[in-house]
Design a protein around this motif. Sequence first.
Motif, PDB file in Angstrom:
ATOM      1  N   THR A  43       0.801  -1.232   0.000  1.00 51.48           N
ATOM      2  CA  THR A  43       0.000   0.000   0.000  1.00 51.48           C
ATOM      3  C   THR A  43       0.833   1.282   0.000  1.00 51.48           C
ATOM      4  O   THR A  43       0.469   2.258  -0.656  1.00 51.48           O
ATOM      5  N   TYR A  44       1.924   1.266   0.727  1.00 55.28           N
ATOM      6  CA  TYR A  44       2.688   2.503   0.860  1.00 55.28           C
ATOM      7  C   TYR A  44       3.130   3.038  -0.510  1.00 55.28           C
ATOM      8  O   TYR A  44       3.621   2.292  -1.350  1.00 55.28           O
ATOM      9  N   GLY A  45       2.932   4.342  -0.696  1.00 53.02           N
ATOM     10  CA  GLY A  45       3.393   5.001  -1.915  1.00 53.02           C
ATOM     11  C   GLY A  45       2.421   4.981  -3.065  1.00 53.02           C
ATOM     12  O   GLY A  45       2.723   5.531  -4.140  1.00 53.02           O
ATOM     13  N   ARG A  46       1.241   4.418  -2.897  1.00 53.26           N
ATOM     14  CA  ARG A  46       0.283   4.401  -4.008  1.00 53.26           C
ATOM     15  C   ARG A  46      -0.229   5.804  -4.327  1.00 53.26           C
ATOM     16  O   ARG A  46      -0.798   6.040  -5.398  1.00 53.26           O
ATOM     17  N   PHE A  47      -0.021   6.727  -3.380  1.00 52.78           N
ATOM     18  CA  PHE A  47      -0.408   8.116  -3.650  1.00 52.78           C
ATOM     19  C   PHE A  47       0.393   8.698  -4.804  1.00 52.78           C
ATOM     20  O   PHE A  47       0.025   9.727  -5.382  1.00 52.78           O
ATOM     21  N   GLY A  48       1.506   8.062  -5.150  1.00 54.64           N
ATOM     22  CA  GLY A  48       2.340   8.572  -6.240  1.00 54.64           C
ATOM     23  C   GLY A  48       1.865   8.161  -7.610  1.00 54.64           C
ATOM     24  O   GLY A  48       2.412   8.611  -8.631  1.00 54.64           O
ATOM     25  N   VAL A  49       0.836   7.306  -7.676  1.00 56.28           N
ATOM     26  CA  VAL A  49       0.317   6.829  -8.973  1.00 56.28           C
ATOM     27  C   VAL A  49      -0.902   7.661  -9.351  1.00 56.28           C
ATOM     28  O   VAL A  49      -1.808   7.860  -8.535  1.00 56.28           O
ATOM     29  N   THR A  81       0.045  -0.795 -12.579  1.00 57.23           N
ATOM     30  CA  THR A  81       0.893  -1.765 -11.868  1.00 57.23           C
ATOM     31  C   THR A  81       2.359  -1.520 -12.187  1.00 57.23           C
ATOM     32  O   THR A  81       3.217  -1.515 -11.294  1.00 57.23           O
ATOM     33  N   ALA A  82       2.653  -1.288 -13.459  1.00 56.15           N
ATOM     34  CA  ALA A  82       4.035  -1.005 -13.860  1.00 56.15           C
ATOM     35  C   ALA A  82       4.526   0.293 -13.231  1.00 56.15           C
ATOM     36  O   ALA A  82       5.681   0.402 -12.797  1.00 56.15           O
ATOM     37  N   GLU A  83       3.634   1.292 -13.146  1.00 59.16           N
ATOM     38  CA  GLU A  83       4.012   2.581 -12.573  1.00 59.16           C
ATOM     39  C   GLU A  83       4.289   2.440 -11.071  1.00 59.16           C
ATOM     40  O   GLU A  83       5.268   2.993 -10.562  1.00 59.16           O
ATOM     41  N   VAL A 135      10.692   0.578  -6.864  1.00 57.95           N
ATOM     42  CA  VAL A 135      12.094   0.270  -7.190  1.00 57.95           C
ATOM     43  C   VAL A 135      12.945   1.531  -7.086  1.00 57.95           C
ATOM     44  O   VAL A 135      14.103   1.501  -6.630  1.00 57.95           O
ATOM     45  N   GLU A 136      12.371   2.694  -7.476  1.00 59.16           N
ATOM     46  CA  GLU A 136      13.104   3.954  -7.386  1.00 59.16           C
ATOM     47  C   GLU A 136      13.394   4.335  -5.934  1.00 59.16           C
ATOM     48  O   GLU A 136      14.331   5.081  -5.653  1.00 59.16           O
ATOM     49  N   GLN A 137      12.550   3.837  -4.997  1.00 56.39           N
ATOM     50  CA  GLN A 137      12.854   4.069  -3.590  1.00 56.39           C
ATOM     51  C   GLN A 137      14.242   3.542  -3.230  1.00 56.39           C
ATOM     52  O   GLN A 137      14.921   4.074  -2.367  1.00 56.39           O
ATOM     53  N   VAL A 138      14.621   2.445  -3.899  1.00 57.89           N
ATOM     54  CA  VAL A 138      15.906   1.794  -3.598  1.00 57.89           C
ATOM     55  C   VAL A 138      17.029   2.376  -4.460  1.00 57.89           C
ATOM     56  O   VAL A 138      18.108   2.729  -3.961  1.00 57.89           O
ATOM     57  N   PHE A 139      16.778   2.497  -5.760  1.00 60.08           N
ATOM     58  CA  PHE A 139      17.854   2.864  -6.694  1.00 60.08           C
ATOM     59  C   PHE A 139      17.827   4.341  -7.103  1.00 60.08           C
ATOM     60  O   PHE A 139      18.720   4.800  -7.813  1.00 60.08           O
ATOM     61  N   GLY A 140      16.792   5.073  -6.664  1.00 63.39           N
ATOM     62  CA  GLY A 140      16.698   6.482  -7.023  1.00 63.39           C
ATOM     63  C   GLY A 140      16.078   6.663  -8.396  1.00 63.39           C
ATOM     64  O   GLY A 140      16.020   5.736  -9.204  1.00 63.39           O
ATOM     65  N   GLY A 141      15.579   7.908  -8.651  1.00 60.63           N
ATOM     66  CA  GLY A 141      14.952   8.173  -9.937  1.00 60.63           C
ATOM     67  C   GLY A 141      15.060   9.629 -10.300  1.00 60.63           C
ATOM     68  O   GLY A 141      15.594  10.452  -9.550  1.00 60.63           O
ATOM     69  N   SER A 142      14.499   9.972 -11.432  1.00 64.42           N
ATOM     70  CA  SER A 142      14.639  11.334 -11.931  1.00 64.42           C
ATOM     71  C   SER A 142      13.568  12.277 -11.391  1.00 64.42           C
ATOM     72  O   SER A 142      13.741  13.494 -11.424  1.00 64.42           O
ATOM     73  N   ASP A 143      12.424  11.749 -10.911  1.00 63.52           N
ATOM     74  CA  ASP A 143      11.353  12.631 -10.478  1.00 63.52           C
ATOM     75  C   ASP A 143      11.150  12.566  -8.974  1.00 63.52           C
ATOM     76  O   ASP A 143      11.531  11.602  -8.320  1.00 63.52           O
ATOM     77  N   ASP A 144      10.544  13.603  -8.461  1.00 61.97           N
ATOM     78  CA  ASP A 144      10.240  13.669  -7.030  1.00 61.97           C
ATOM     79  C   ASP A 144       8.873  13.043  -6.821  1.00 61.97           C
ATOM     80  O   ASP A 144       7.840  13.678  -7.039  1.00 61.97           O
ATOM     81  N   ASN A 145       8.860  11.786  -6.426  1.00 58.42           N
ATOM     82  CA  ASN A 145       7.588  11.079  -6.294  1.00 58.42           C
ATOM     83  C   ASN A 145       7.013  11.155  -4.882  1.00 58.42           C
ATOM     84  O   ASN A 145       5.939  10.619  -4.621  1.00 58.42           O
ATOM     85  N   THR A 148       7.507  14.173   5.700  1.00 57.62           N
ATOM     86  CA  THR A 148       7.840  13.805   4.315  1.00 57.62           C
ATOM     87  C   THR A 148       7.519  12.322   4.128  1.00 57.62           C
ATOM     88  O   THR A 148       7.418  11.563   5.087  1.00 57.62           O
ATOM     89  N   GLY A 149       7.384  11.938   2.879  1.00 56.46           N
ATOM     90  CA  GLY A 149       7.137  10.520   2.596  1.00 56.46           C
ATOM     91  C   GLY A 149       5.672  10.166   2.520  1.00 56.46           C
ATOM     92  O   GLY A 149       5.301   9.003   2.392  1.00 56.46           O
ATOM     93  N   TYR A 150       4.797  11.198   2.565  1.00 57.64           N
ATOM     94  CA  TYR A 150       3.370  10.926   2.363  1.00 57.64           C
ATOM     95  C   TYR A 150       2.718  12.186   1.827  1.00 57.64           C
ATOM     96  O   TYR A 150       3.001  13.302   2.273  1.00 57.64           O
ATOM     97  N   ILE A 151       1.838  12.050   0.883  1.00 57.82           N
ATOM     98  CA  ILE A 151       1.085  13.165   0.306  1.00 57.82           C
ATOM     99  C   ILE A 151      -0.372  12.959   0.670  1.00 57.82           C
ATOM    100  O   ILE A 151      -0.957  11.907   0.367  1.00 57.82           O
ATOM    101  N   SER A 152      -0.960  13.924   1.326  1.00 59.65           N
ATOM    102  CA  SER A 152      -2.344  13.798   1.791  1.00 59.65           C
ATOM    103  C   SER A 152      -3.313  13.789   0.618  1.00 59.65           C
ATOM    104  O   SER A 152      -2.969  14.144  -0.510  1.00 59.65           O
ATOM    105  N   ASN A 153      -4.525  13.373   0.899  1.00 53.06           N
ATOM    106  CA  ASN A 153      -5.556  13.328  -0.139  1.00 53.06           C
ATOM    107  C   ASN A 153      -5.801  14.710  -0.743  1.00 53.06           C
ATOM    108  O   ASN A 153      -5.954  14.865  -1.956  1.00 53.06           O
ATOM    109  N   LYS A 154      -5.841  15.770   0.115  1.00 53.14           N
ATOM    110  CA  LYS A 154      -6.065  17.125  -0.381  1.00 53.14           C
ATOM    111  C   LYS A 154      -4.945  17.566  -1.307  1.00 53.14           C
ATOM    112  O   LYS A 154      -5.173  18.132  -2.382  1.00 53.14           O
TER     113      LYS A 154
END
Length: 636
Positions: A483-489, A499-501, A507-517, A625-631
């Motif tokens: 469940t954690y991080g589904r707010f980023g989809v 599902t792919a997103e 995976v980017e949580q571990v290896f890093g990525g280009s966007d601020d998710n 940090t690490g969570y984006i509220s519904n609003k």
Amino acid sequence: MKKKRVLICGIRDYGNRSENQYFMSDDYGNLKFCDGLVYGEGEVKKILSSVEIDEIIAIGTSNQCLVAKDVKRLSVPYKKMRLNEGIELFISDTDGFSDFDFLRYRLTQFVEGIDIDTADLIGKVDNNRQIEIAHQLKSLFGEDLSKAFFIFATNEEIRSQVMEMAKTLPNEEVNWTKRYLYSVLDKKFKISAKTDNSAIPISFVPITDEKNRKALNRFNNLIEELLTETDTETEIELYVDLHGFFLEDSFVCMNALYALHEDPNSVIRIKDIIDESIALSGYLYEIRMSSDRYKVQKLMAGIKSFIQNGKTDILREYWSESKKHNQDKKNEYIDSLFLAMSYVDAGISLCAVDELEKGIYGLRKLFNSNETLPESDDEGEALILTLKDGIIKDYGSLITNSDDEIDSFELIKWAYRKKFYQQVITIIESRMPKEMVERGILYPASNEEEKLAYLKAINFHYWDCLQKDRYIFRDLEHYFIKTYGRFGVNYRDRSMDKTAEYTRLRVEQVFGGSDDNGLLPAKSIIKDKELLTMIMDKYYRLCNVRNTINHALGEKTDKEDTPKCESKIWNEVGTMIGEFIDCYQKVLDNIDEKEFNQLKITQEEFKNYIYNHGPKSDPDFRNVTGYISNKDRIKR
């Protein structure tokens, strides 16, 4: 419910109708005897002596109710007639009888208490020689001559003397001696018919073709005859004489009748099965009830049902019936075994993993104890006890492993091999998050700072949720993986493979990525980004499969196409599970014996944190940090 008692007997090609056989029946220590000139005759007589039969049905090849001059073939059951109507046959030459008429001829003598054949059989030995042999027998038995046949069967010393004497006699005189001893046997030692059985109807039903012996093509004739003039309120009790059957016919018929017996909607019940075994080679056969053989067949079906499908209903029914017939029957080991098996059954049937594991724990405790397996003289109990070997072989390390916990991956592989796909998906969805976190495949924190950051983020998510949705926090490993991080989809984007997103974000949580998710960093013992992506993607896709299965046939389809659709879904699910298992095995091979440092958030820690850091009690609540509220998500 009314009962109709039907005796079924098979007819073979009787061939030699002048060679007597003798039969013994042991009714709780009370020995009785009868003779027979045809296969199965002794068994039929035994049933007619102990049960008030309503109908006899003889079955065999289609030509066995025809005499040589007949050219017409029967395609329907031979007409019914009363058994005592066979008296008309007494004045006829038996050489011209069909096999069916010869059976009638013999059974009519039995129910009428008449013996026509003894004089003919005894007359085959010269009169003077008869007198000599009779004199020898009288010298041996004296006043006990009238029970000599009984003594011969029960007294080994006397039997040895008679058999020694028989060695010097030709076969005709040996047969004459046996016939003579039987003819003078006191009636109290002879099997006699119940008087009510003299007028019962008897009919012949052809179930096989004499040329190719195909039994099934006419078996419906027997069923039709059984159900003739029988209403749905009448239960048909079958008494089956097996010895008159050919082996192939008995196998086919008994399995078909047994299937009807087991059908809860059928009115047909097998009451007793009777057969014979050699008691004294060349002299005497023992009539025996073989019902237990088919009860054991039911037991074997139950054992197979549990080993293959985890079902216990047949075994529990067998054990319940067995106890009902024997109130004193107790076996704590078997009771404990069935209790554990019932948990397995419930777990598989209801997709309840806790119940399944409880059953496996029960079996493990029972089988891995140092207690000696109890012995039993009861054939059914002995077979039940053999379940241990079959279960251990089938369940493997799930049973033999003595760890406190059940290996979820081993459970998945076992269920997949059994093709319990729905159960496999349930186990993967509910058990693999904990497995993944504990093995270090994906976990949140390796130090106190990271742990606190997750506590804050999860705390915010908890209070941001509607109360009805807060059940997702009951298992933090499950929450973190699934469940954690589904707010980023962006779930509004219909063109996106969500599902792919979601896999990409995790995976980017571990290896890093280009966007601020917006997700906090995570840890993994897996250093191969592609491998981590594969296993997370396959896990998430399987989590979506249950809904696919439930609604796959929701769209309107042609009835003819439905089985194909179901088969396609079945195969696709099986393939997906197989790919997940293969991929997870690669993961295990990749992380084997690697060490990692993980600081877990316990449920108790989380409970205390949300109590002390709610929106009203913690002024710093929203500084997270690490969570984006519904609003905030809506604003984005």
